[in-house]
Scaffold this active site. Structure first.
Site, PDB file in Angstrom:
ATOM      1  CD  GLU A 129      33.538  59.756  43.825  1.00  0.00           C
ATOM      2  OE1 GLU A 129      34.215  59.575  44.853  1.00  0.00           O
ATOM      3  OE2 GLU A 129      32.968  58.841  43.202  1.00  0.00           O
ATOM      4  CD  GLU A 299      46.216  32.632  48.074  1.00  0.00           C
ATOM      5  OE1 GLU A 299      45.192  32.115  48.567  1.00  0.00           O
ATOM      6  OE2 GLU A 299      46.318  33.851  47.819  1.00  0.00           O
ATOM      7  CB  ALA A 365      46.790  42.145  48.007  1.00  0.00           C
ATOM      8  N   GLY A 367      41.726  40.538  48.762  1.00  0.00           N
ATOM      9  CA  GLY A 367      40.440  40.720  48.100  1.00  0.00           C
ATOM     10  C   GLY A 367      39.792  42.043  48.462  1.00  0.00           C
ATOM     11  CB  ALA A 415      37.824  48.865  35.949  1.00  0.00           C
ATOM     12  CG  HIS A 539      52.900  36.611   9.137  1.00  0.00           C
ATOM     13  ND1 HIS A 539      53.227  35.777  10.164  1.00  0.00           N
ATOM     14  CD2 HIS A 539      54.037  36.797   8.397  1.00  0.00           C
ATOM     15  CE1 HIS A 539      54.512  35.453  10.074  1.00  0.00           C
ATOM     16  NE2 HIS A 539      55.021  36.064   9.000  1.00  0.00           N
TER      17      HIS A 539
END
Length: 561
Positions: A129, A299, A365, A367, A415, A539
């Site tokens: 990592e 958008e 944002a 993609g 994720a 319920h």
């Protein structure tokens, strides 16, 4: 007299515990009640106190090693006292050299899960990592975003507390405290992953990995040293990164931010323009609007959340507009112009006219893209398409014994898809057989109320030429939703017309992201609406809506006509 310090039983379910670190050194004084070491149990760190006064004469089980409950791990006695015979307690931590060796590139939700799964199957695992364990999801994605959203939700609940008979003062928020809680949650989970690596005997290397040959890796560590690894199997889990759209003025303006920066803004922006109406843009738009920011979403496509059910997406937009969020769909962002302490977004509306939107921050944002640059995949002969590593359902690349998972290989950048792919790859890399199924992968949007879906949407069923029928049940007819004040939503079940087999389930309502798992299991098992309806649901719960919607497919809903 010397006293043996025994590993206490910290959990009835764990056979062994890993010592993370000793807080006292050998030959240092200790007192009863002192925290003497930290052990990891599952994903939690537990501080353990000493039961004796004296000197820590000997540490038998050092940091990073495991011990069973009741096993001697240290000796406390008088300074200079002769140690008892400890030969029976010395441990060997040698690994099985005949085991399969697996190297994993990336410690995100795909990589670290693959590492654990491979280790559980007896492999010698090395996880590489370059930054922080947990990847984007934990450090700059799912978890911090949901933490912000939850804080905004608490604020909204306080503002409406009077509806429930609770009287309180005018609510406010402390932005620094919101960020601090987000960081604390993230750190706790990241520390938990570190503990899981220790518990599963996974070697973690911090550095950047790249291929130097088909099955050979070079790891450039932070200190400049290079390591060469030649494992039996390799799993690539390098993740993804936000797409930077080619909009003039976007790259050069410090007030233009991506989703990572949006999670740690030092000052709360009063106005925000969000470029992109996918899951990331919508969730962050909802979070900032919840704290009181003026938010405008732009958008390019004619609808928000293109992968989600259109009918329920329209409800989501209505709810967000009620919360004060403005939308411009089928709108192209032409440029971003700098302003003092902010930006001006120039956008072209569907009719060709231009609108100028002023904001403190412009969040792009639009993609995510695979993060494969720097891996030197060509050296291994690994095939890619537009940067994405090509894999089959077993997560195998075209190169034998090399696998790829998560954002770097998947079309769905979630994720939990990465984790599922990671388990599949680990099983196949260690001699098993497993196939990844994205047709039963839930998609979730953490707005209020929550939005989740699994399986086919109506549009997808039409495109596939499938004859289907639909059952709907409104949250307004559900007792638990009414009690919680989240009655603005519905459940939608899509079933194959002749067989009644469930093809898709879509939920807009409280706890939608939790109860969607029941629908995913039903679709995976090939359940019919009748089998779903025959299952007794407790319920009052929101999950009753699933059963009612299944009954509604054939017009048999009990609590709604």
């Amino acid at each position: 007299m010397a006293n043996l310090i025994l590993m206490p039983e910290l959990s009835p379910d764990a056979k062994k515990y890993t010592i993370v670190e000793w807080h006292k050194q050998e030959n240092s004084p200790v007192h009863a009640g002192d925290v003497i070491f930290t052990a990891v149990v599952g994903k939690a760190n537990v501080e353990v106190e000493c039961e004796h006064d004296g000197t820590l004469l000997k540490i038998i089980v050092t940091g990073g090693k495991k011990a069973k409950a009741g096993q001697p791990i240290a000796v406390v006695g008088e300074a200079g006292e002769e140690l008892p015979d400890l030969s029976a307690y010395e441990q060997s931590d040698l690994k099985d050299e005949d085991a399969i060796s697996v190297a994993i590139i990336g410690g995100g939700p795909g990589g670290y899960v693959a590492a654990i799964a491979a280790a559980q199957r007896g492999a010698r695992v090395t996880l590489i990592e370059k930054d922080k364990l947990g990847g984007t999801c934990l450090n700059a994605g799912c978890i911090p975003t949901k933490s912000l959203l939850h804080s905004a939700e608490i604020l909204a609940q306080l503002k409406t507390a009077g509806i429930y008979g609770v009287i309180s003062g005018e609510p406010a928020f402390d932005w620094n405290a919101v960020l601090a809680r987000k960081d604390a949650v993230t750190k706790q989970l990241r520390d938990g992953i570190t503990g899981l690596m220790l518990q599963n005997d996974i070697e973690v290397l911090h550095g950047e990995a790249s291929f130097s040959a088909q099955k050979e890796l070079t790891v450039l560590q932070g200190d400049g040293q290079r390591l060469t690894l030649a494992p039996d199997r390799i799993i690539i889990a390098s993740g993804g990164a936000p797409v930077m759209p080619p909009i003039p003025g976007l790259r050069d303006n410090p007030h233009c931010i991506d989703s990572t920066a949006a999670l740690s803004l030092p000052e709360f922006p009063k106005r925000m323009a969000v470029i992109g109406g996918g899951v990331i843009g919508i969730e962050l738009a909802f979070a900032y609007a919840g704290f009181g920011a003026e938010v405008t979403v732009l958008e390019l496509l004619p609808k928000l959340l293109p992968m989600m059910d259109e009918e329920l997406t329209a409800h989501v937009r209505q709810n967000m507009e009620k919360a004060g969020i403005r939308f411009h769909l089928e709108t192209k962002v032409a440029a971003v112009h700098p302003q003092e302490n902010g930006v001006q977004v120039e956008a072209v509306l569907p009719d060709g006219s231009t609108v100028m939107i002023e904001a403190d921050k412009a969040l792009f944002a639009v993609g995510r893209c695979p993060m494969t640059e720097g891996l030197n995949l060509a050296a291994a002969g690994i095939e890619t398409e537009h940067g994405r590593i090509l894999v089959n359902k077993r997560m195998c690349t075209n190169v034998p014994d090399v696998y790829a998972i998560g954002d770097c290989a998947g079309r769905i950048t979630l994720a939990h898809t990465a984790s599922a792919m990671g388990e599949t790859a680990a099983i196949n890399a260690t001699g098993g057989r497993s196939i990844y199924r994205d047709d039963v992968c839930p998609a979730c949007v953490y707005v209020q109320p929550e939005f989740a879906g699994v399986g086919l949407t109506e549009q997808q069923a039409i495109e596939k030429g499938i004859s289907y029928k639909v059952g709907r049940f409104p949250m307004a007819a559900n007792g638990k939703a009414l009690i919680s004040g989240d009655a603005d939503g519905l459940v939608k079940v899509i079933a194959e017309k002749s067989s009644d087999e469930i093809l898709g389930v879509h939920i807009l309502g409280p706890r939608a992201t939790d109860i969607i798992a029941e629908a995913a299991l039903a679709i995976r098992m090939g359940a019919t609406t009748g089998q779903f309806a025959d299952t007794i649901h407790a319920h009052p719960t929101v999950s009753e809506c699933l059963r009612e919607a299944a009954l509604a497919v054939d017009g048999r809903a009990i609590h709604f006509k």
